[in-house]
Motif scaffolding. Structure first.
Motif, PDB file in Angstrom:
ATOM      1  N   MET A  91       7.189  -1.699 -10.318  1.00 57.96           N
ATOM      2  CA  MET A  91       7.299  -1.661  -8.860  1.00 57.96           C
ATOM      3  C   MET A  91       6.825  -2.979  -8.251  1.00 57.96           C
ATOM      4  SD  MET A  91       8.339  -0.024  -6.234  1.00 57.96           S
ATOM      5  CE  MET A  91       8.547   1.709  -6.646  1.00 57.96           C
ATOM      6  N   ARG A  92       5.749  -3.534  -8.778  1.00 59.72           N
ATOM      7  CA  ARG A  92       5.266  -4.835  -8.279  1.00 59.72           C
ATOM      8  C   ARG A  92       6.314  -5.921  -8.523  1.00 59.72           C
ATOM      9  NH1 ARG A  92       0.197  -4.332  -6.582  1.00 59.72           N
ATOM     10  NH2 ARG A  92      -1.261  -2.961  -7.676  1.00 59.72           N
ATOM     11  N   ALA A  93       6.960  -5.887  -9.688  1.00 60.18           N
ATOM     12  CA  ALA A  93       7.994  -6.877 -10.010  1.00 60.18           C
ATOM     13  C   ALA A  93       9.164  -6.751  -9.045  1.00 60.18           C
ATOM     14  CB  ALA A  93       8.472  -6.690 -11.449  1.00 60.18           C
ATOM     15  N   HIS A  94       9.497  -5.527  -8.681  1.00 60.66           N
ATOM     16  CA  HIS A  94      10.608  -5.333  -7.739  1.00 60.66           C
ATOM     17  C   HIS A  94      10.229  -5.866  -6.354  1.00 60.66           C
ATOM     18  CE1 HIS A  94      14.123  -3.770  -5.807  1.00 60.66           C
ATOM     19  NE2 HIS A  94      13.363  -3.100  -4.962  1.00 60.66           N
ATOM     20  N   LEU A  95       9.027  -5.550  -5.905  1.00 59.65           N
ATOM     21  CA  LEU A  95       8.585  -6.066  -4.604  1.00 59.65           C
ATOM     22  C   LEU A  95       8.641  -7.599  -4.582  1.00 59.65           C
ATOM     23  CD1 LEU A  95       5.519  -3.762  -3.824  1.00 59.65           C
ATOM     24  CD2 LEU A  95       7.713  -3.798  -2.621  1.00 59.65           C
ATOM     25  N   LYS A  96       8.237  -8.205  -5.684  1.00 55.35           N
ATOM     26  CA  LYS A  96       8.248  -9.663  -5.784  1.00 55.35           C
ATOM     27  C   LYS A  96       9.687 -10.198  -5.737  1.00 55.35           C
ATOM     28  CE  LYS A  96       6.527 -13.511  -8.586  1.00 55.35           C
ATOM     29  NZ  LYS A  96       5.952 -14.207  -7.442  1.00 55.35           N
ATOM     30  N   SER A  97      10.618  -9.473  -6.353  1.00 54.88           N
ATOM     31  CA  SER A  97      12.012  -9.944  -6.367  1.00 54.88           C
ATOM     32  C   SER A  97      12.662  -9.837  -4.978  1.00 54.88           C
ATOM     33  CB  SER A  97      12.826  -9.132  -7.385  1.00 54.88           C
ATOM     34  OG  SER A  97      13.060  -7.825  -6.938  1.00 54.88           O
ATOM     35  N   VAL A  98      12.212  -8.853  -4.187  1.00 55.73           N
ATOM     36  CA  VAL A  98      12.796  -8.660  -2.850  1.00 55.73           C
ATOM     37  C   VAL A  98      12.090  -9.528  -1.802  1.00 55.73           C
ATOM     38  CG1 VAL A  98      13.289  -6.965  -1.035  1.00 55.73           C
ATOM     39  CG2 VAL A  98      13.460  -6.292  -3.431  1.00 55.73           C
ATOM     40  N   PHE A  99      10.780  -9.673  -1.952  1.00 55.70           N
ATOM     41  CA  PHE A  99       9.980 -10.457  -0.997  1.00 55.70           C
ATOM     42  C   PHE A  99       9.213 -11.538  -1.755  1.00 55.70           C
ATOM     43  CE2 PHE A  99      10.367  -6.147   0.780  1.00 55.70           C
ATOM     44  CZ  PHE A  99      10.868  -6.420   2.045  1.00 55.70           C
ATOM     45  N   PRO A 100       9.933 -12.521  -2.313  1.00 48.48           N
ATOM     46  CA  PRO A 100       9.307 -13.508  -3.225  1.00 48.48           C
ATOM     47  C   PRO A 100       8.229 -14.366  -2.586  1.00 48.48           C
ATOM     48  CG  PRO A 100      11.532 -14.177  -2.639  1.00 48.48           C
ATOM     49  CD  PRO A 100      11.374 -12.779  -2.153  1.00 48.48           C
ATOM     50  N   ARG A 101       8.254 -14.530  -1.293  1.00 47.75           N
ATOM     51  CA  ARG A 101       7.235 -15.374  -0.649  1.00 47.75           C
ATOM     52  C   ARG A 101       5.923 -14.626  -0.382  1.00 47.75           C
ATOM     53  NH1 ARG A 101      11.817 -16.630   2.384  1.00 47.75           N
ATOM     54  NH2 ARG A 101      11.026 -15.590   4.253  1.00 47.75           N
ATOM     55  N   HIS A 102       5.912 -13.336  -0.658  1.00 52.52           N
ATOM     56  CA  HIS A 102       4.725 -12.550  -0.312  1.00 52.52           C
ATOM     57  C   HIS A 102       4.076 -11.843  -1.496  1.00 52.52           C
ATOM     58  CE1 HIS A 102       6.512 -13.209   3.634  1.00 52.52           C
ATOM     59  NE2 HIS A 102       5.312 -12.993   4.108  1.00 52.52           N
ATOM     60  N   TYR A 103       4.751 -11.784  -2.646  1.00 50.25           N
ATOM     61  CA  TYR A 103       4.168 -11.103  -3.809  1.00 50.25           C
ATOM     62  C   TYR A 103       4.239 -11.976  -5.051  1.00 50.25           C
ATOM     63  CZ  TYR A 103       4.591  -7.061  -0.733  1.00 50.25           C
ATOM     64  OH  TYR A 103       4.493  -6.203   0.338  1.00 50.25           O
ATOM     65  N   ALA A 163      16.550  -1.622   1.323  1.00 47.41           N
ATOM     66  CA  ALA A 163      15.373  -1.943   0.508  1.00 47.41           C
ATOM     67  C   ALA A 163      14.416  -0.754   0.464  1.00 47.41           C
ATOM     68  CB  ALA A 163      14.668  -3.173   1.054  1.00 47.41           C
ATOM     69  N   GLY A 164      14.197  -0.121   1.619  1.00 50.68           N
ATOM     70  CA  GLY A 164      13.314   1.041   1.673  1.00 50.68           C
ATOM     71  C   GLY A 164      13.863   2.222   0.909  1.00 50.68           C
ATOM     72  N   GLN A 165      15.177   2.463   1.051  1.00 47.36           N
ATOM     73  CA  GLN A 165      15.804   3.570   0.327  1.00 47.36           C
ATOM     74  C   GLN A 165      15.725   3.361  -1.179  1.00 47.36           C
ATOM     75  OE1 GLN A 165      19.711   3.704   2.080  1.00 47.36           O
ATOM     76  NE2 GLN A 165      19.032   4.958   3.800  1.00 47.36           N
ATOM     77  N   PHE A 166      15.889   2.103  -1.606  1.00 48.12           N
ATOM     78  CA  PHE A 166      15.813   1.818  -3.036  1.00 48.12           C
ATOM     79  C   PHE A 166      14.390   2.047  -3.551  1.00 48.12           C
ATOM     80  CE2 PHE A 166      15.211  -0.679  -6.828  1.00 48.12           C
ATOM     81  CZ  PHE A 166      16.351  -0.394  -7.559  1.00 48.12           C
ATOM     82  N   LEU A 167      13.396   1.637  -2.785  1.00 51.99           N
ATOM     83  CA  LEU A 167      12.008   1.850  -3.198  1.00 51.99           C
ATOM     84  C   LEU A 167      11.708   3.337  -3.368  1.00 51.99           C
ATOM     85  CD1 LEU A 167      10.107  -0.747  -0.988  1.00 51.99           C
ATOM     86  CD2 LEU A 167      10.278  -0.772  -3.480  1.00 51.99           C
ATOM     87  N   LEU A 168      12.240   4.153  -2.450  1.00 52.88           N
ATOM     88  CA  LEU A 168      12.027   5.596  -2.531  1.00 52.88           C
ATOM     89  C   LEU A 168      12.677   6.158  -3.792  1.00 52.88           C
ATOM     90  CD1 LEU A 168      10.944   8.148  -1.103  1.00 52.88           C
ATOM     91  CD2 LEU A 168      13.165   8.327   0.035  1.00 52.88           C
ATOM     92  N   ALA A 190       0.825  -1.210   0.000  1.00 52.57           N
ATOM     93  CA  ALA A 190       0.000   0.000   0.000  1.00 52.57           C
ATOM     94  C   ALA A 190       0.857   1.257   0.000  1.00 52.57           C
ATOM     95  CB  ALA A 190      -0.919  -0.003   1.223  1.00 52.57           C
ATOM     96  N   VAL A 191       1.897   1.272   0.831  1.00 48.18           N
ATOM     97  CA  VAL A 191       2.756   2.456   0.922  1.00 48.18           C
ATOM     98  C   VAL A 191       3.557   2.632  -0.368  1.00 48.18           C
ATOM     99  CG1 VAL A 191       4.678   3.537   2.156  1.00 48.18           C
ATOM    100  CG2 VAL A 191       2.889   2.363   3.446  1.00 48.18           C
ATOM    101  N   ALA A 192       4.134   1.547  -0.864  1.00 49.82           N
ATOM    102  CA  ALA A 192       4.958   1.627  -2.076  1.00 49.82           C
ATOM    103  C   ALA A 192       4.134   2.037  -3.290  1.00 49.82           C
ATOM    104  CB  ALA A 192       5.642   0.286  -2.328  1.00 49.82           C
TER     105      ALA A 192
END
Length: 200
Positions: free
Chosen positions: A188-200, A159-164, A91-93
């Motif tokens: 952005m969704r693809a990046h979230l999936k690559s960093v947190f693969p078990r959740h996205y 991870a947070g700094q990179f998202l920003l 939601a935040v990202a």
């Protein structure tokens, strides 16, 4: 009667601020004139002086309006996400791609103000405060998911700094017409999936 007059005054101020935002998106900060603003607002030439002490005050209020608009959007998105850490991070990202703020006009205004921050301390103060608060929210969300999801090897601060930074880069690419808002969302969704693969 006083309440009604105050309401009209507030409406006129908001109309002028919104007109200033539109004018800045078209002309840039340095080239935006009072005449541009009143033309956008459909008001008489002296209107700005009735509601703002100077053009500089109006421009600062326009910046506060766009930062406040974004703040309200990501706060609402975060609050709506509930307690699930993955939902909160998403939601935040993704709030930075909300259609209200992720459009050419608003992005152009952000870029215009950021280009002036070196020369105008007040702009720097407002912009950095906005970015710092949003960046901290991203890092907190990353920390929350990293801990609950047991991503032990992940540096959640990085991870947070990179998202920003990624959000800023995607915004500029949207403004330049290199990608669409929808493509930015996918990236952005693809990046979230690559960093947190078990959740996205």
């Amino acid at each position: 009667m006083k309440v009604a007059r105050k309401a009209v005054r507030d409406i006129r101020r908001e109309q002028l601020i919104e007109a200033a935002i539109r004018a800045i998106s078209q002309h840039g900060i340095g080239e935006t004139t009072i005449a541009d603003v009143v033309k956008e607002a459909g008001m008489a030439n002296g209107a700005v002086n009735q509601y703002f002490a100077s053009k500089d005050v109006l421009l600062l209020e326009a910046l506060r309006a766009v930062t406040g608009e974004f703040r309200e959007i990501w706060h609402q998105a975060r609050d709506k996400a509930g307690e699930d850490p993955a939902a909160v991070l998403e939601a935040v990202a993704m709030a930075q791609f909300h259609t209200k703020v992720c459009r050419h006009e608003r992005i152009s205004v952000w870029v215009a103000y950021w280009s002036e921050t070196r020369f105008r301390p007040k702009y720097m103060e407002v912009c950095t405060e906005s970015d710092a608060e949003y960046g901290e929210a991203l890092m907190m969300a990353c920390r929350g998911l990293a801990q609950s999801g047991r991503y032990k090897a992940l540096d959640s601060e990085k991870a947070g700094q990179f998202l920003l930074a990624a959000g800023d880069g995607l915004w500029v690419n949207i403004m330049l017409g290199l990608i669409t808002r929808e493509r930015a969302v996918d990236l952005m969704r693809a990046h979230l999936k690559s960093v947190f693969p078990r959740h996205y």
